[in-house]
Design a protein around this motif. Structure first.
Motif, PDB file in Angstrom:
ATOM      1  N   SER A  73       0.816  -1.222   0.000  1.00  0.00           N
ATOM      2  CA  SER A  73       0.000   0.000   0.000  1.00  0.00           C
ATOM      3  C   SER A  73       0.853   1.277   0.000  1.00  0.00           C
ATOM      4  O   SER A  73       0.390   2.321  -0.450  1.00  0.00           O
ATOM      5  CB  SER A  73      -0.975   0.002   1.166  1.00  0.00           C
ATOM      6  OG  SER A  73      -0.283  -0.180   2.364  1.00  0.00           O
ATOM      7  N   PHE A  83       1.418   2.060  -3.512  1.00  0.00           N
ATOM      8  CA  PHE A  83       0.210   2.669  -4.071  1.00  0.00           C
ATOM      9  C   PHE A  83       0.162   4.157  -3.723  1.00  0.00           C
ATOM     10  O   PHE A  83      -0.151   4.992  -4.567  1.00  0.00           O
ATOM     11  CB  PHE A  83      -1.044   1.954  -3.552  1.00  0.00           C
ATOM     12  CG  PHE A  83      -2.303   2.662  -3.944  1.00  0.00           C
ATOM     13  CD1 PHE A  83      -2.824   2.510  -5.222  1.00  0.00           C
ATOM     14  CD2 PHE A  83      -2.944   3.525  -3.066  1.00  0.00           C
ATOM     15  CE1 PHE A  83      -3.963   3.200  -5.625  1.00  0.00           C
ATOM     16  CE2 PHE A  83      -4.076   4.215  -3.452  1.00  0.00           C
ATOM     17  CZ  PHE A  83      -4.596   4.048  -4.730  1.00  0.00           C
ATOM     18  N   TYR A 142      -0.224   7.289  -6.168  1.00  0.00           N
ATOM     19  CA  TYR A 142      -1.380   8.161  -5.954  1.00  0.00           C
ATOM     20  C   TYR A 142      -0.933   9.624  -5.830  1.00  0.00           C
ATOM     21  O   TYR A 142      -1.518  10.514  -6.447  1.00  0.00           O
ATOM     22  CB  TYR A 142      -2.092   7.704  -4.675  1.00  0.00           C
ATOM     23  CG  TYR A 142      -3.473   8.276  -4.486  1.00  0.00           C
ATOM     24  CD1 TYR A 142      -4.555   7.761  -5.173  1.00  0.00           C
ATOM     25  CD2 TYR A 142      -3.689   9.324  -3.591  1.00  0.00           C
ATOM     26  CE1 TYR A 142      -5.827   8.266  -4.991  1.00  0.00           C
ATOM     27  CE2 TYR A 142      -4.963   9.840  -3.403  1.00  0.00           C
ATOM     28  CZ  TYR A 142      -6.027   9.308  -4.105  1.00  0.00           C
ATOM     29  OH  TYR A 142      -7.279   9.821  -3.931  1.00  0.00           O
ATOM     30  N   LEU A 201      -9.441   2.421  -8.682  1.00  0.00           N
ATOM     31  CA  LEU A 201      -9.926   1.082  -8.322  1.00  0.00           C
ATOM     32  C   LEU A 201      -9.489   0.051  -9.358  1.00  0.00           C
ATOM     33  O   LEU A 201      -9.192  -1.092  -9.014  1.00  0.00           O
ATOM     34  CB  LEU A 201     -11.457   1.094  -8.178  1.00  0.00           C
ATOM     35  CG  LEU A 201     -11.970   1.835  -6.937  1.00  0.00           C
ATOM     36  CD1 LEU A 201     -13.487   1.955  -6.963  1.00  0.00           C
ATOM     37  CD2 LEU A 201     -11.538   1.122  -5.659  1.00  0.00           C
ATOM     38  N   VAL A 254      -5.812  -0.914  -8.492  1.00  0.00           N
ATOM     39  CA  VAL A 254      -5.629  -1.887  -7.397  1.00  0.00           C
ATOM     40  C   VAL A 254      -6.200  -3.256  -7.768  1.00  0.00           C
ATOM     41  O   VAL A 254      -5.678  -4.277  -7.342  1.00  0.00           O
ATOM     42  CB  VAL A 254      -6.184  -1.387  -6.041  1.00  0.00           C
ATOM     43  CG1 VAL A 254      -5.352  -0.259  -5.510  1.00  0.00           C
ATOM     44  CG2 VAL A 254      -7.642  -0.994  -6.116  1.00  0.00           C
ATOM     45  N   VAL A 308     -11.175   7.572  -1.377  1.00  0.00           N
ATOM     46  CA  VAL A 308     -10.757   6.706  -2.486  1.00  0.00           C
ATOM     47  C   VAL A 308      -9.469   5.986  -2.121  1.00  0.00           C
ATOM     48  O   VAL A 308      -9.329   4.778  -2.335  1.00  0.00           O
ATOM     49  CB  VAL A 308     -10.572   7.536  -3.788  1.00  0.00           C
ATOM     50  CG1 VAL A 308      -9.945   6.701  -4.886  1.00  0.00           C
ATOM     51  CG2 VAL A 308     -11.903   8.107  -4.253  1.00  0.00           C
ATOM     52  N   ARG A 344     -10.158   3.292   0.325  1.00  0.00           N
ATOM     53  CA  ARG A 344     -10.839   2.170  -0.331  1.00  0.00           C
ATOM     54  C   ARG A 344      -9.829   1.305  -1.091  1.00  0.00           C
ATOM     55  O   ARG A 344      -9.907   0.074  -1.064  1.00  0.00           O
ATOM     56  CB  ARG A 344     -11.886   2.750  -1.290  1.00  0.00           C
ATOM     57  CG  ARG A 344     -13.010   1.807  -1.558  1.00  0.00           C
ATOM     58  CD  ARG A 344     -14.107   2.457  -2.344  1.00  0.00           C
ATOM     59  NE  ARG A 344     -14.783   1.441  -3.136  1.00  0.00           N
ATOM     60  CZ  ARG A 344     -15.563   1.699  -4.156  1.00  0.00           C
ATOM     61  NH1 ARG A 344     -15.776   2.935  -4.525  1.00  0.00           N
ATOM     62  NH2 ARG A 344     -16.136   0.728  -4.825  1.00  0.00           N
ATOM     63  N   CYS A 345      -8.897   1.978  -1.751  1.00  0.00           N
ATOM     64  CA  CYS A 345      -7.866   1.249  -2.503  1.00  0.00           C
ATOM     65  C   CYS A 345      -6.974   0.449  -1.544  1.00  0.00           C
ATOM     66  O   CYS A 345      -6.600  -0.683  -1.846  1.00  0.00           O
ATOM     67  CB  CYS A 345      -7.022   2.214  -3.333  1.00  0.00           C
ATOM     68  SG  CYS A 345      -7.945   2.943  -4.691  1.00  0.00           S
ATOM     69  N   HIS A 346      -6.654   1.064  -0.399  1.00  0.00           N
ATOM     70  CA  HIS A 346      -5.846   0.350   0.606  1.00  0.00           C
ATOM     71  C   HIS A 346      -6.573  -0.915   1.058  1.00  0.00           C
ATOM     72  O   HIS A 346      -5.947  -1.959   1.218  1.00  0.00           O
ATOM     73  CB  HIS A 346      -5.595   1.260   1.812  1.00  0.00           C
ATOM     74  CG  HIS A 346      -4.427   2.166   1.618  1.00  0.00           C
ATOM     75  ND1 HIS A 346      -3.626   2.584   2.646  1.00  0.00           N
ATOM     76  CD2 HIS A 346      -3.916   2.731   0.503  1.00  0.00           C
ATOM     77  CE1 HIS A 346      -2.677   3.375   2.174  1.00  0.00           C
ATOM     78  NE2 HIS A 346      -2.837   3.485   0.867  1.00  0.00           N
TER      79      HIS A 346
END
Lengths: 194, 84
Positions: free
Chosen positions: A18, A21, A25, A55, A58, B29, B32-34
């Motif tokens: 994460s 990510f 992001y 979404l 991921v 968001v 939610r992705c995590h």
């Protein structure tokens, strides 16, 4: 994003990290939003498409190829989502028109960028961009604003590099014409914005 | 269109400001992705844990079968010779 760092982030993303990510992001969220809001001309639509883009990332993270270039990947997804949205909206409008017997008609509203542009010059430029046909607008946004190489932008739009070059050239000419229609040479605009 | 005008258009575009999405929605968001990533990671770990004991169980079953088979052969041989 530096290529080595990008490769490492892709590797970590594939493992479901994460923090990787978060790095992606932070690097792309505002860029993707700007692209989508200029493409769709609607803030709420851009917010929805942006959420869907993340979404998708991921959901597909485990299947990303190790050499994936994240920028083109994300912009391709965002652009395709916008195309799907336009298609569904067109279908919806044609159904509604069939039901009520009226041709769909909507006054062009100012885009969120036009509404919030800091200066008169920015407002005029945003307005000129928003008035371009979608095919020209997207290539100008990708190459002119996002700084993609023509080959990358062509891949994002799913067209050949030659077709992209043509669209880019026509788009630039059209934008230039629209900017100069009210009597302000584009060189002056450029100087004002410096 | 001249090259200068081309350059000017691109220069103007590159100076346009970036938009920022709604901060609270962005945070939602991201969270939610995590959650999706964490769920995927948990599932992968569970699948990995489940994948490991399978060959071990197979080994044990095969070993057990061999022991039973050899014991049966020995018993049969002893019985045939009249020892049992």
């Amino acid at each position: 994003m530096h290529r080595d760092l990008e490769l490492e982030i892709v590797h970590r993303l594939r493992a479901g990290d994460s923090t990787a990510f978060d790095a992606v992001y932070a690097a792309f969220n505002a860029r993707l939003f700007s692209f989508l809001v200029r493409l769709s001309r609607r803030r709420e639509v851009a917010e929805d498409l942006l959420e869907e883009t993340w979404l998708r990332l991921v959901a597909h993270a485990g299947r990303l190829r190790p050499e994936t270039r994240l920028g083109p990947w994300l912009f391709t997804v965002a652009r395709n989502l916008h195309v799907s949205y336009c298609r569904s909206r067109l279908l919806e409008e044609s159904h509604t028109a069939g039901l009520i017997g009226l041709w769909p008609f909507e006054w062009p509203r100012p885009s969120p960028f036009e509404e919030t542009a800091a200066t008169e010059m920015e407002r005029r430029i945003e307005s000129a961009i928003a008035s371009l046909p979608s095919a020209y607008r997207e290539v100008l946004l990708l190459v002119g604003i996002e700084g993609f190489l023509p080959a990358e932008a062509a891949a994002v739009c799913g067209i050949t590099p030659e077709a992209l070059r043509q669209r880019l050239s026509r788009g630039r000419a059209l934008l230039l014409r629209r900017l100069e229609t009210d009597g302000h040479p584009v060189v002056v605009l450029s100087e004002v914005m410096t | 269109m001249s090259g200068d005008a081309n350059e000017t258009v691109l220069r103007i575009l590159s100076r346009l400001p970036m938009a920022t999405p709604d901060a609270s929605r962005s945070e939602r968001v991201r969270a939610r992705c995590h959650t999706v990533l964490a769920r995927r990671q948990r599932r992968a770990m569970r699948a990995g844990n489940r994948a490991r004991p399978a060959p071990r169980a197979l080994e044990l079953a095969l070993g057990g079968f061999c022991i039973c088979y050899v014991s049966a052969v020995i018993l049969e041989a002893l019985w045939a010779r009249g020892i049992l």
